[in-house]
Motif scaffolding. Sequence first.
Motif, PDB file in Angstrom:
ATOM      1  N   VAL A 143      44.234  42.375  27.285  1.00 18.41           N
ATOM      2  CA  VAL A 143      44.756  41.046  27.002  1.00 18.41           C
ATOM      3  C   VAL A 143      45.920  40.706  27.922  1.00 18.41           C
ATOM      4  O   VAL A 143      45.962  39.638  28.518  1.00 18.41           O
ATOM      5  CB  VAL A 143      45.201  40.956  25.534  1.00 18.41           C
ATOM      6  CG1 VAL A 143      45.886  39.623  25.254  1.00 18.41           C
ATOM      7  CG2 VAL A 143      44.020  41.177  24.599  1.00 18.41           C
ATOM      8  N   SER A 144      46.870  41.633  28.017  1.00 17.65           N
ATOM      9  CA  SER A 144      48.071  41.359  28.807  1.00 17.65           C
ATOM     10  C   SER A 144      48.787  42.659  29.097  1.00 17.65           C
ATOM     11  O   SER A 144      48.614  43.650  28.379  1.00 17.65           O
ATOM     12  CB  SER A 144      48.995  40.413  28.043  1.00 17.65           C
ATOM     13  OG  SER A 144      50.142  40.097  28.817  1.00 17.65           O
ATOM     14  N   CYS A 145      49.602  42.638  30.148  1.00 17.46           N
ATOM     15  CA  CYS A 145      50.374  43.820  30.501  1.00 17.46           C
ATOM     16  C   CYS A 145      51.627  43.400  31.248  1.00 17.46           C
ATOM     17  O   CYS A 145      51.600  42.421  32.019  1.00 17.46           O
ATOM     18  CB  CYS A 145      49.552  44.776  31.357  1.00 17.46           C
ATOM     19  SG  CYS A 145      50.386  46.326  31.733  1.00 17.46           S
ATOM     20  N   VAL A 202      43.420  34.124  27.740  1.00 19.33           N
ATOM     21  CA  VAL A 202      44.658  33.908  26.989  1.00 19.33           C
ATOM     22  C   VAL A 202      45.757  33.276  27.831  1.00 19.33           C
ATOM     23  O   VAL A 202      46.835  32.967  27.308  1.00 19.33           O
ATOM     24  CB  VAL A 202      45.179  35.230  26.377  1.00 19.33           C
ATOM     25  CG1 VAL A 202      44.089  35.897  25.549  1.00 19.33           C
ATOM     26  CG2 VAL A 202      45.718  36.181  27.439  1.00 19.33           C
ATOM     27  N   LYS A 203      45.508  33.062  29.108  1.00 18.82           N
ATOM     28  CA  LYS A 203      46.522  32.465  29.969  1.00 18.82           C
ATOM     29  C   LYS A 203      46.959  31.115  29.429  1.00 18.82           C
ATOM     30  O   LYS A 203      46.142  30.289  29.036  1.00 18.82           O
ATOM     31  CB  LYS A 203      45.986  32.298  31.389  1.00 18.82           C
ATOM     32  CG  LYS A 203      46.054  33.559  32.226  1.00 18.82           C
ATOM     33  CD  LYS A 203      45.535  33.307  33.636  1.00 18.82           C
ATOM     34  CE  LYS A 203      45.550  34.582  34.454  1.00 18.82           C
ATOM     35  NZ  LYS A 203      44.958  34.387  35.797  1.00 18.82           N
ATOM     36  N   GLY A 204      48.264  30.906  29.430  1.00 19.08           N
ATOM     37  CA  GLY A 204      48.808  29.649  28.936  1.00 19.08           C
ATOM     38  C   GLY A 204      48.986  29.619  27.433  1.00 19.08           C
ATOM     39  O   GLY A 204      49.609  28.693  26.901  1.00 19.08           O
ATOM     40  N   ARG A 205      48.433  30.612  26.728  1.00 23.41           N
ATOM     41  CA  ARG A 205      48.567  30.646  25.262  1.00 23.41           C
ATOM     42  C   ARG A 205      49.376  31.858  24.792  1.00 23.41           C
ATOM     43  O   ARG A 205      50.061  31.783  23.775  1.00 23.41           O
ATOM     44  CB  ARG A 205      47.185  30.682  24.616  1.00 23.41           C
ATOM     45  CG  ARG A 205      46.302  29.497  24.956  1.00 23.41           C
ATOM     46  CD  ARG A 205      45.042  29.492  24.098  1.00 23.41           C
ATOM     47  NE  ARG A 205      44.202  30.666  24.311  1.00 23.41           N
ATOM     48  CZ  ARG A 205      43.860  31.518  23.346  1.00 23.41           C
ATOM     49  NH1 ARG A 205      44.291  31.335  22.102  1.00 23.41           N
ATOM     50  NH2 ARG A 205      43.069  32.552  23.619  1.00 23.41           N
ATOM     51  N   PHE A 206      49.276  32.956  25.507  1.00 20.34           N
ATOM     52  CA  PHE A 206      49.969  34.187  25.136  1.00 20.34           C
ATOM     53  C   PHE A 206      51.096  34.457  26.126  1.00 20.34           C
ATOM     54  O   PHE A 206      50.969  34.177  27.324  1.00 20.34           O
ATOM     55  CB  PHE A 206      49.009  35.380  25.154  1.00 20.34           C
ATOM     56  CG  PHE A 206      47.963  35.382  24.079  1.00 20.34           C
ATOM     57  CD1 PHE A 206      47.720  34.278  23.278  1.00 20.34           C
ATOM     58  CD2 PHE A 206      47.215  36.528  23.857  1.00 20.34           C
ATOM     59  CE1 PHE A 206      46.747  34.296  22.288  1.00 20.34           C
ATOM     60  CE2 PHE A 206      46.240  36.574  22.873  1.00 20.34           C
ATOM     61  CZ  PHE A 206      46.006  35.453  22.096  1.00 20.34           C
ATOM     62  N   MET A 238      51.643  34.914  20.597  1.00 16.22           N
ATOM     63  CA  MET A 238      50.314  34.320  20.700  1.00 16.22           C
ATOM     64  C   MET A 238      50.338  32.943  20.058  1.00 16.22           C
ATOM     65  O   MET A 238      50.710  32.807  18.887  1.00 16.22           O
ATOM     66  CB  MET A 238      49.284  35.212  20.011  1.00 16.22           C
ATOM     67  CG  MET A 238      49.290  36.649  20.533  1.00 16.22           C
ATOM     68  SD  MET A 238      47.913  37.637  19.937  1.00 16.22           S
ATOM     69  CE  MET A 238      48.284  37.700  18.190  1.00 16.22           C
ATOM     70  N   SER A 239      49.968  31.939  20.814  1.00 20.10           N
ATOM     71  CA  SER A 239      49.984  30.562  20.331  1.00 20.10           C
ATOM     72  C   SER A 239      48.616  29.928  20.528  1.00 20.10           C
ATOM     73  O   SER A 239      47.764  30.468  21.236  1.00 20.10           O
ATOM     74  CB  SER A 239      51.053  29.766  21.081  1.00 20.10           C
ATOM     75  OG  SER A 239      52.324  30.356  20.937  1.00 20.10           O
ATOM     76  N   SER A 240      48.430  28.777  19.893  1.00 17.05           N
ATOM     77  CA  SER A 240      47.156  28.047  19.975  1.00 17.05           C
ATOM     78  C   SER A 240      45.983  28.986  19.697  1.00 17.05           C
ATOM     79  O   SER A 240      44.975  28.993  20.419  1.00 17.05           O
ATOM     80  CB  SER A 240      46.995  27.397  21.355  1.00 17.05           C
ATOM     81  OG  SER A 240      48.052  26.501  21.612  1.00 17.05           O
TER      82      SER A 240
END
Length: 129
Positions: A47-49, A66-70, A85-87
């Motif tokens: 997801v992300s790092c 998830v770019k722009g949301r997390f 984490m949004s949207s």
Amino acid sequence: VQLVESGGGYVQPGGSVRLSCAASGFTLEYRAIAWFRQAPGKEREAVSCISSRSSRFGGTYYADSVKGRFTLSRVDANSTGYLQMSSLQPGDTAVYYCATRTWDCTWTAENIAHNFDLWGQGIQVTVSS
């Protein structure tokens, strides 16, 4: 020595939640912090790092989904990483795992998960109305 995740639960579509990943018994200062997730019937995905601030290559990375949301951040003073984490969408429903390795994320590796040597137990995030 362990990673402890917190902050999961149920959230409505469009809502937000923040996951925490806290190191116990060691410092995260020289280590990358990553989040992975696995939904039922699907493969685990990165997801992300966020790399260590002391690493040569540095950087924060996100999956396209998830770019722009997390947003992933870190507070080395308390050895904790935070995934905001949004949207949120139903497709974000999964068990989320925190993981760490020394220095860099190795984000472009063929199987990035294999490069991480310490994992948390996982925490459920369910997005549903």
